[in-house]
Each structure stands twice: as C-alpha cells, then as structure tokens.
Design a protein around this motif. Structure first.
Motif, mmCIF file in Angstrom:
data_model
loop_
_atom_site.group_PDB
_atom_site.id
_atom_site.type_symbol
_atom_site.label_atom_id
_atom_site.label_comp_id
_atom_site.label_asym_id
_atom_site.label_seq_id
_atom_site.Cartn_x
_atom_site.Cartn_y
_atom_site.Cartn_z
ATOM 1 N N SER A 176 1.604 -8.590 -0.243
ATOM 2 C CA SER A 176 2.645 -7.591 -0.463
ATOM 3 C C SER A 176 2.176 -6.577 -1.495
ATOM 4 O O SER A 176 1.642 -6.954 -2.533
ATOM 5 C CB SER A 176 3.938 -8.258 -0.925
ATOM 6 N N VAL A 177 2.356 -5.303 -1.169
ATOM 7 C CA VAL A 177 2.020 -4.231 -2.104
ATOM 8 C C VAL A 177 3.254 -3.366 -2.250
ATOM 9 O O VAL A 177 3.906 -3.042 -1.271
ATOM 10 C CB VAL A 177 0.841 -3.381 -1.566
ATOM 11 N N ILE A 178 3.580 -3.022 -3.492
ATOM 12 C CA ILE A 178 4.715 -2.136 -3.717
ATOM 13 C C ILE A 178 4.276 -0.711 -3.390
ATOM 14 O O ILE A 178 3.318 -0.212 -3.960
ATOM 15 C CB ILE A 178 5.180 -2.194 -5.180
ATOM 16 N N VAL A 179 4.976 -0.065 -2.456
ATOM 17 C CA VAL A 179 4.613 1.298 -2.102
ATOM 18 C C VAL A 179 5.472 2.287 -2.866
ATOM 19 O O VAL A 179 5.032 3.376 -3.216
ATOM 20 C CB VAL A 179 4.774 1.523 -0.590
ATOM 21 N N GLU A 180 6.711 1.909 -3.113
ATOM 22 C CA GLU A 180 7.637 2.877 -3.687
ATOM 23 C C GLU A 180 8.745 2.105 -4.381
ATOM 24 O O GLU A 180 9.150 1.038 -3.912
ATOM 25 C CB GLU A 180 8.209 3.728 -2.550
ATOM 26 N N VAL A 181 9.214 2.633 -5.494
ATOM 27 C CA VAL A 181 10.347 2.022 -6.180
ATOM 28 C C VAL A 181 11.429 3.069 -6.326
ATOM 29 O O VAL A 181 11.183 4.147 -6.849
ATOM 30 C CB VAL A 181 9.943 1.489 -7.572
ATOM 31 N N HIS A 188 0.296 -0.266 -7.181
ATOM 32 C CA HIS A 188 1.475 0.528 -6.852
ATOM 33 C C HIS A 188 1.112 2.005 -6.743
ATOM 34 O O HIS A 188 1.488 2.683 -5.790
ATOM 35 C CB HIS A 188 2.547 0.319 -7.913
ATOM 36 N N HIS A 223 -4.375 -4.941 -0.107
ATOM 37 C CA HIS A 223 -4.044 -6.359 -0.180
ATOM 38 C C HIS A 223 -5.260 -7.178 -0.569
ATOM 39 O O HIS A 223 -5.175 -8.061 -1.410
ATOM 40 C CB HIS A 223 -3.517 -6.844 1.173
ATOM 41 N N HIS A 258 4.983 -3.104 1.225
ATOM 42 C CA HIS A 258 4.129 -3.165 2.405
ATOM 43 C C HIS A 258 3.713 -4.615 2.589
ATOM 44 O O HIS A 258 3.068 -5.190 1.718
ATOM 45 C CB HIS A 258 2.893 -2.280 2.214
ATOM 46 N N LYS A 304 -5.833 -8.623 -4.324
ATOM 47 C CA LYS A 304 -5.185 -9.911 -4.387
ATOM 48 C C LYS A 304 -6.028 -11.182 -4.410
ATOM 49 O O LYS A 304 -5.973 -11.879 -5.401
ATOM 50 C CB LYS A 304 -4.148 -10.026 -3.288
ATOM 51 N N SER A 307 3.511 -7.909 -6.608
ATOM 52 C CA SER A 307 2.213 -7.244 -6.514
ATOM 53 C C SER A 307 1.076 -8.227 -6.710
ATOM 54 O O SER A 307 0.008 -8.044 -6.132
ATOM 55 C CB SER A 307 2.103 -6.138 -7.564
ATOM 56 N N PHE A 314 10.182 -0.823 -2.096
ATOM 57 C CA PHE A 314 9.614 -0.680 -0.760
ATOM 58 C C PHE A 314 8.278 -1.408 -0.760
ATOM 59 O O PHE A 314 7.389 -1.072 -1.530
ATOM 60 C CB PHE A 314 9.459 0.794 -0.389
#
Lengths: 118, 196
Positions: free
Chosen positions: B134-139, A85, A39, B149, A43, B129, B147
């Motif tokens: 918020s971080v995308i962990v899984e799509v 990601h 984060h 985080h 960010k 993102s 998903f």
C-alpha cells in the motif's frame, strides 16, 4: 554452543534480508508503472533492512552498537512514508500511471470533481 | 469538521523567552544523542540536553497538543499485527515481483477515516506506508480521507477488502493511542459502505 546458534540465526537474518532486497530490485525492474514500483522500492526493503540490522547486531554481539542500529531502523521507518507519499502523489498527478492496470480508482473522480486543485 | 488551532500552553512545556520548550522533544533528542554515542554517561546526557535545547531555541516548532494515550494491551495487539502484516505483506510483494509474465493490477481506493485527530491520521498513514502493498497517493486533510494505491487489488471485491483492512488498522491504532473522545467517535461512526 550458544555462540554457534546465534551465529546461525544471524546468518539466517542476513540472507533473508538480502533476499528481500533482491526481490525489491527485481520488482523495480519488472513492474509496469511508478506507483507499482514504489511498493517494491520502499517496502520489502524495510523488512529486509531490519533483518540485516538484526543480523549485524547478533553477529557483532556484544560489541555491537545496538543504539546506532536501532536509530537506522527508526529513521528508515519514519522517512520511507514521507518519500513514498510525495513520489506517489507527484506520479499520480502528472499522469504517470497506467490506468489500464488499475481496477478501481476513487481518486480520479475526486480530482475531477474539484478541478484537480486542492 | 474544522480543526481549531489549539494555541494554549501544551502540557510538559516551559517558556524560555518567546519559545515554548517542550520537554518530551528535549528528552527524545537527548535519547537519540545518547544512542549515537553508544554510551550513557553524565557528560553525554548533559551535552545532549544542551544541544537539544539549542535546536529547540533556534528552530522553534509550533506546540503540538499530543492528545495521545498509550494503552499497553491494545498497543501490543497493534505491534503484533504490525509485525505479522509486515512479514505477510512482504512475502506477497516478493511473490508478485517474481511472478514473471504477469503484471500486477492494482486499485486506488479512497478511505474516509473516522478519526479527526491529526496524530491518529498520521500514524495510520505512516503504518500503511511502511507495510508493503500500500502506498499513500493523496491525503484529504479536510475529510480525513486517505487515498491508497493497493498493489494486487485487481477487482472491486479486493478493493473493498483493502478498504476494510485500512479501517481495521485505524481501529487498532485508535484503541492503542486514541483519547476517549477518539474512541467514542470511532464507535459512534458507522463505516461508510460502498464507495465514496
């Protein structure tokens, strides 16, 4: 007169941007696991970079190469999500997550449901 | 739920040998080229077009049906919310970084999106993102589920609020860029309550 005003706005942008990047560094050191670190690593730095670019653009006006500055911001915004990601996904799947710090976890059940494969 | 591979000729494209050349990507690359040079002249534009054409011919990409509209007013709403979200979320993450002695708790939430369009899914994920926290962990592509985080979502109520934020973001993006079918789907699909 306007020169001075623009200079001060530029200084404000540069300082705020620097502060945000510094906060990102602090979070990077302080946060417990990779997902939380993502984060800060990815960010505040985005807004920080944009502010610094605006500051540079104002400071160098009118000789600033605005085009290059816009490109830097654009590519940053486009590439950060991809890197974030992939790092997040790998971190989660290799178990580098402090589960004791996670309140709600929808993904774990999902992964167990299909044996962890795609 | 399956997405048929659309292999028809995309709009705004012409054929050169066996490769479809998509005019929008040509123009986009030429704009980048001109920005890099920092000047707009006939030579720059022509050389940019030539280089883009070479890139498209050497590295052909499958044609993408953009299926996008641009509605000016919802687009402005989306941009405005994006800017304010970026700032407020940055401030929040900065606060969490400097809150010494407290480790932030977080959640991984699954958000099934209502849209079935690849581009809307991608735009939602990219925007999420870029916004801090918020971080995308899984799509999950098959079910269009992200998903995420969420930093600082310490209890189920906060997780639920974060989920609603993602849906609201999806709605803003769909209103700004989606086709009429996307919008109809958005309005026709109730938001799934509770967890997955």
């Amino acid at each position: 007169m306007t020169h001075q005003v623009i200079d001060w706005i530029a200084v404000g942008c540069l300082l705020t941007g620097a502060l945000l990047s510094f906060a990102a560094g602090v979070g990077l050191v302080r946060f417990p696991d990779l997902l939380s670190r993502m984060h800060t690593a990815a960010k505040p730095q985005v807004l920080g970079l944009i502010l610094i670019l605006i500051g540079i653009g104002l400071r160098m006006w009118p000789e600033s190469h605005v085009g290059v500055l816009v490109l830097i911001a654009l590519f940053q915004i486009l590439t950060v999500p991809v890197a974030g990601h992939i790092a997040g996904r790998v971190a989660y799947r290799t178990g580098r997550v402090r589960h004791d710090l996670i309140a709600v976890d929808d993904l774990q059940a999902e992964l167990e449901g299909d044996g962890g494969t795609r | 739920m399956t997405r048929p591979d659309v292999q028809r000729r995309p709009p705004l494209a012409f054929r050169l040998g066996r490769v479809y050349v998509q005019v929008p990507s040509l123009i986009a690359m030429t704009v980048v080229w001109a920005l890099l040079f920092g000047e707009l002249s006939v030579g720059v534009v022509l050389s940019g077009l030539l280089v883009s054409l070479a890139i498209v011919l050497i590295f052909p990409l499958p044609p993408v049906d953009p299926g996008l509209r641009l509605r000016p007013w919802p687009f402005l709403v989306f941009l405005g919310r994006f800017a304010t979200d970026l700032i407020t979320a940055s401030v929040k993450v900065v606060g969490q970084a400097f809150a010494f002695g407290r480790l932030p708790r977080s959640s991984v939430i699954g958000v099934p999106l209502r849209s079935r369009s690849d581009l809307l899914l991608t735009m939602t994920a990219v925007t999420l993102s870029v916004i801090p926290g918020s971080v995308i962990v899984e799509v999950r592509y098959a079910t269009s589920t992200l998903f995420v985080h969420v930093l600082g979502a310490a209890d189920p109520a906060a997780a639920e609020a974060a989920r609603r934020d993602v849906w609201a973001l999806e709605e803003r993006i769909t209103r700004a860029f989606g086709t009429r079918e996307d919008l109809a789907r958005l309005e026709g699909t109730p938001v799934a309550g509770g967890t997955l």
